[in-house]
Design a protein around this motif. Structure first.
Motif, PDB file in Angstrom:
ATOM      1  N   GLU A 219       0.827  -1.214   0.000  1.00  0.00           N
ATOM      2  CA  GLU A 219       0.000   0.000   0.000  1.00  0.00           C
ATOM      3  C   GLU A 219       0.859   1.261   0.000  1.00  0.00           C
ATOM      4  O   GLU A 219       0.519   2.238  -0.671  1.00  0.00           O
ATOM      5  CB  GLU A 219      -0.952  -0.017   1.191  1.00  0.00           C
ATOM      6  CG  GLU A 219      -2.058  -1.048   1.036  1.00  0.00           C
ATOM      7  CD  GLU A 219      -2.816  -1.335   2.312  1.00  0.00           C
ATOM      8  OE1 GLU A 219      -3.952  -1.843   2.203  1.00  0.00           O
ATOM      9  OE2 GLU A 219      -2.294  -1.087   3.418  1.00  0.00           O
ATOM     10  N   VAL A 220       1.971   1.238   0.719  1.00  0.00           N
ATOM     11  CA  VAL A 220       2.895   2.383   0.669  1.00  0.00           C
ATOM     12  C   VAL A 220       3.403   2.543  -0.756  1.00  0.00           C
ATOM     13  O   VAL A 220       3.462   3.654  -1.291  1.00  0.00           O
ATOM     14  CB  VAL A 220       4.074   2.218   1.650  1.00  0.00           C
ATOM     15  CG1 VAL A 220       5.133   3.272   1.397  1.00  0.00           C
ATOM     16  CG2 VAL A 220       3.604   2.293   3.075  1.00  0.00           C
ATOM     17  N   GLY A 221       3.737   1.427  -1.392  1.00  0.00           N
ATOM     18  CA  GLY A 221       4.208   1.472  -2.781  1.00  0.00           C
ATOM     19  C   GLY A 221       3.170   2.059  -3.719  1.00  0.00           C
ATOM     20  O   GLY A 221       3.491   2.870  -4.591  1.00  0.00           O
ATOM     21  N   ILE A 222       1.921   1.674  -3.532  1.00  0.00           N
ATOM     22  CA  ILE A 222       0.834   2.205  -4.370  1.00  0.00           C
ATOM     23  C   ILE A 222       0.691   3.703  -4.148  1.00  0.00           C
ATOM     24  O   ILE A 222       0.633   4.485  -5.099  1.00  0.00           O
ATOM     25  CB  ILE A 222      -0.490   1.475  -4.058  1.00  0.00           C
ATOM     26  CG1 ILE A 222      -0.438   0.043  -4.577  1.00  0.00           C
ATOM     27  CG2 ILE A 222      -1.686   2.218  -4.642  1.00  0.00           C
ATOM     28  CD1 ILE A 222      -1.539  -0.862  -4.037  1.00  0.00           C
ATOM     29  N   ALA A 223       0.628   4.116  -2.881  1.00  0.00           N
ATOM     30  CA  ALA A 223       0.436   5.534  -2.565  1.00  0.00           C
ATOM     31  C   ALA A 223       1.569   6.389  -3.106  1.00  0.00           C
ATOM     32  O   ALA A 223       1.339   7.432  -3.719  1.00  0.00           O
ATOM     33  CB  ALA A 223       0.302   5.726  -1.055  1.00  0.00           C
ATOM     34  N   VAL A 224       2.805   5.942  -2.914  1.00  0.00           N
ATOM     35  CA  VAL A 224       3.955   6.733  -3.342  1.00  0.00           C
ATOM     36  C   VAL A 224       4.086   6.739  -4.865  1.00  0.00           C
ATOM     37  O   VAL A 224       4.439   7.764  -5.452  1.00  0.00           O
ATOM     38  CB  VAL A 224       5.250   6.234  -2.655  1.00  0.00           C
ATOM     39  CG1 VAL A 224       6.478   6.887  -3.242  1.00  0.00           C
ATOM     40  CG2 VAL A 224       5.172   6.489  -1.150  1.00  0.00           C
ATOM     41  N   SER A 225       3.762   5.630  -5.520  1.00  0.00           N
ATOM     42  CA  SER A 225       3.849   5.631  -6.988  1.00  0.00           C
ATOM     43  C   SER A 225       2.756   6.494  -7.614  1.00  0.00           C
ATOM     44  O   SER A 225       2.969   7.102  -8.646  1.00  0.00           O
ATOM     45  CB  SER A 225       3.787   4.202  -7.540  1.00  0.00           C
ATOM     46  OG  SER A 225       2.507   3.639  -7.344  1.00  0.00           O
ATOM     47  N   LYS A 226       1.595   6.574  -6.967  1.00  0.00           N
ATOM     48  CA  LYS A 226       0.516   7.425  -7.479  1.00  0.00           C
ATOM     49  C   LYS A 226       0.667   8.874  -7.044  1.00  0.00           C
ATOM     50  O   LYS A 226       0.140   9.769  -7.695  1.00  0.00           O
ATOM     51  CB  LYS A 226      -0.842   6.900  -6.988  1.00  0.00           C
ATOM     52  CG  LYS A 226      -1.287   5.637  -7.661  1.00  0.00           C
ATOM     53  CD  LYS A 226      -2.672   5.255  -7.180  1.00  0.00           C
ATOM     54  CE  LYS A 226      -3.213   4.140  -8.034  1.00  0.00           C
ATOM     55  NZ  LYS A 226      -4.670   4.068  -7.949  1.00  0.00           N
ATOM     56  N   GLY A 227       1.332   9.078  -5.914  1.00  0.00           N
ATOM     57  CA  GLY A 227       1.488  10.432  -5.380  1.00  0.00           C
ATOM     58  C   GLY A 227       2.818  10.602  -4.673  1.00  0.00           C
ATOM     59  O   GLY A 227       2.862  10.687  -3.446  1.00  0.00           O
ATOM     60  N   PRO A 228       3.913  10.642  -5.431  1.00  0.00           N
ATOM     61  CA  PRO A 228       5.231  10.763  -4.796  1.00  0.00           C
ATOM     62  C   PRO A 228       5.381  12.025  -3.946  1.00  0.00           C
ATOM     63  O   PRO A 228       6.244  12.093  -3.072  1.00  0.00           O
ATOM     64  CB  PRO A 228       6.213  10.750  -5.970  1.00  0.00           C
ATOM     65  CG  PRO A 228       5.399  11.022  -7.184  1.00  0.00           C
ATOM     66  CD  PRO A 228       4.004  10.608  -6.888  1.00  0.00           C
ATOM     67  N   PHE A 229       4.509  12.987  -4.149  1.00  0.00           N
ATOM     68  CA  PHE A 229       4.540  14.232  -3.373  1.00  0.00           C
ATOM     69  C   PHE A 229       4.317  13.973  -1.887  1.00  0.00           C
ATOM     70  O   PHE A 229       4.664  14.818  -1.067  1.00  0.00           O
ATOM     71  CB  PHE A 229       3.475  15.204  -3.895  1.00  0.00           C
ATOM     72  CG  PHE A 229       2.163  14.537  -4.199  1.00  0.00           C
ATOM     73  CD1 PHE A 229       1.266  14.212  -3.187  1.00  0.00           C
ATOM     74  CD2 PHE A 229       1.840  14.204  -5.502  1.00  0.00           C
ATOM     75  CE1 PHE A 229       0.073  13.575  -3.476  1.00  0.00           C
ATOM     76  CE2 PHE A 229       0.642  13.570  -5.796  1.00  0.00           C
ATOM     77  CZ  PHE A 229      -0.243  13.251  -4.777  1.00  0.00           C
ATOM     78  N   VAL A 230       3.753  12.814  -1.516  1.00  0.00           N
ATOM     79  CA  VAL A 230       3.547  12.528  -0.088  1.00  0.00           C
ATOM     80  C   VAL A 230       4.878  12.454   0.651  1.00  0.00           C
ATOM     81  O   VAL A 230       4.924  12.672   1.865  1.00  0.00           O
ATOM     82  CB  VAL A 230       2.715  11.247   0.176  1.00  0.00           C
ATOM     83  CG1 VAL A 230       1.336  11.355  -0.438  1.00  0.00           C
ATOM     84  CG2 VAL A 230       3.418   9.997  -0.277  1.00  0.00           C
ATOM     85  N   LEU A 231       5.946  12.178  -0.076  1.00  0.00           N
ATOM     86  CA  LEU A 231       7.272  12.123   0.557  1.00  0.00           C
ATOM     87  C   LEU A 231       7.741  13.504   0.994  1.00  0.00           C
ATOM     88  O   LEU A 231       8.610  13.619   1.861  1.00  0.00           O
ATOM     89  CB  LEU A 231       8.298  11.512  -0.401  1.00  0.00           C
ATOM     90  CG  LEU A 231       8.067  10.052  -0.781  1.00  0.00           C
ATOM     91  CD1 LEU A 231       9.048   9.626  -1.868  1.00  0.00           C
ATOM     92  CD2 LEU A 231       8.169   9.148   0.437  1.00  0.00           C
ATOM     93  N   LYS A 232       7.182  14.541   0.430  1.00  0.00           N
ATOM     94  CA  LYS A 232       7.580  15.915   0.752  1.00  0.00           C
ATOM     95  C   LYS A 232       6.715  16.536   1.858  1.00  0.00           C
ATOM     96  O   LYS A 232       7.010  17.612   2.330  1.00  0.00           O
ATOM     97  CB  LYS A 232       7.490  16.802  -0.493  1.00  0.00           C
ATOM     98  CG  LYS A 232       8.291  16.335  -1.693  1.00  0.00           C
ATOM     99  CD  LYS A 232       9.731  16.665  -1.612  1.00  0.00           C
ATOM    100  CE  LYS A 232       9.997  18.077  -1.999  1.00  0.00           C
ATOM    101  NZ  LYS A 232      11.393  18.416  -1.895  1.00  0.00           N
ATOM    102  N   ARG A 233       5.650  15.853   2.252  1.00  0.00           N
ATOM    103  CA  ARG A 233       4.744  16.393   3.268  1.00  0.00           C
ATOM    104  C   ARG A 233       5.331  16.207   4.663  1.00  0.00           C
ATOM    105  O   ARG A 233       5.998  15.216   4.938  1.00  0.00           O
ATOM    106  CB  ARG A 233       3.374  15.706   3.198  1.00  0.00           C
ATOM    107  CG  ARG A 233       2.686  15.851   1.857  1.00  0.00           C
ATOM    108  CD  ARG A 233       2.311  17.284   1.606  1.00  0.00           C
ATOM    109  NE  ARG A 233       1.530  17.369   0.377  1.00  0.00           N
ATOM    110  CZ  ARG A 233       1.690  18.325  -0.505  1.00  0.00           C
ATOM    111  NH1 ARG A 233       2.577  19.250  -0.337  1.00  0.00           N
ATOM    112  NH2 ARG A 233       0.954  18.356  -1.585  1.00  0.00           N
ATOM    113  N   SER A 234       5.028  17.135   5.543  1.00  0.00           N
ATOM    114  CA  SER A 234       5.544  17.058   6.912  1.00  0.00           C
ATOM    115  C   SER A 234       4.862  15.920   7.669  1.00  0.00           C
ATOM    116  O   SER A 234       3.727  15.537   7.364  1.00  0.00           O
ATOM    117  CB  SER A 234       5.314  18.376   7.653  1.00  0.00           C
ATOM    118  OG  SER A 234       3.948  18.507   8.007  1.00  0.00           O
ATOM    119  N   GLU A 235       5.563  15.403   8.661  1.00  0.00           N
ATOM    120  CA  GLU A 235       5.005  14.320   9.458  1.00  0.00           C
ATOM    121  C   GLU A 235       3.755  14.778  10.197  1.00  0.00           C
ATOM    122  O   GLU A 235       2.779  14.033  10.296  1.00  0.00           O
ATOM    123  CB  GLU A 235       6.059  13.772  10.417  1.00  0.00           C
ATOM    124  CG  GLU A 235       7.140  13.006   9.699  1.00  0.00           C
ATOM    125  CD  GLU A 235       8.166  12.366  10.611  1.00  0.00           C
ATOM    126  OE1 GLU A 235       8.096  12.567  11.850  1.00  0.00           O
ATOM    127  OE2 GLU A 235       9.047  11.662  10.088  1.00  0.00           O
TER     128      GLU A 235
END
Length: 182
Positions: free
Chosen positions: A63-79
């Motif tokens: 699921e992390v793989g799906i989310a990040v591949s569809k929306g890599p911008f989540v890696l830039k969001r603050s915790e």
């Protein structure tokens, strides 16, 4: 990212490999966003953020793989931002973690200005029999503000005359009494 223009070829290759490692193919439309998300970020920081996403959203590795591949911008969001959205979407709205993983763009919307007010409207309309119970929250979040108001506020002027002002108040961070659910 102008800084990428000054990067050496090896750095660029590493960024592309990192983006591909997230499941974003070079030729896809999401590749540019993936490159922006991983540019000049160490593999360790990316792995740490992905672990945080797993823990916070209760996602599996897939699921992390799906989310990040569809929306890599989540890696830039603050915790903090991610945590608040997780708490709201899972605990309050009641969405399943997998549902969110397949729709990571929800994590980019303002919690106070869009996600929460639209949830209040959806819940109000459903509880008052003004909206089909099969309507998904995600479909209400996607619409532009203008379309949302036209589709979900204006048609109910007679049945719910205060809905427009309650929605406007909710967008300002207030919780009108008609939006307090038990």
């Amino acid at each position: 990212m102008p800084r990428m223009l000054t990067a050496n070829v090896e750095q660029i290759r590493a960024m592309v490999a990192s983006a591909e490692g997230l499941g974003v193919p070079r030729g896809s439309g999401m590749c540019r966003r993936a490159l922006q998300s991983v540019a000049f970020v160490s593999e360790e920081k990316i792995a740490t953020k992905m672990e945080y996403l797993k823990k916070t959203f209760r996602w599996s590795d897939a699921e992390v793989g799906i989310a990040v591949s569809k929306g890599p911008f989540v890696l830039k969001r603050s915790e903090d931002m991610l945590k608040r959205r997780s708490e709201f979407l899972i605990s309050e709205v009641g969405l399943e973690p997998a549902y969110i993983a397949h729709r990571p763009c929800m994590l980019t919307y303002s919690l106070e200005g869009r996600l929460r007010p639209r949830y209040y409207v959806m819940r109000f309309l459903k509880e008052n029999g003004l909206l089909d119970h099969g309507r998904h929250y995600y479909s209400m979040v996607l619409f532009s503000e203008k379309v949302f108001v036209e589709k979900f506020i204006c048609p109910h002027k007679e049945a719910a005359p205060h809905l427009a002002e309650d929605y406007a108040a909710a967008c300002k961070g207030e919780v009108p009494t008609r939006f307090r659910f038990t």
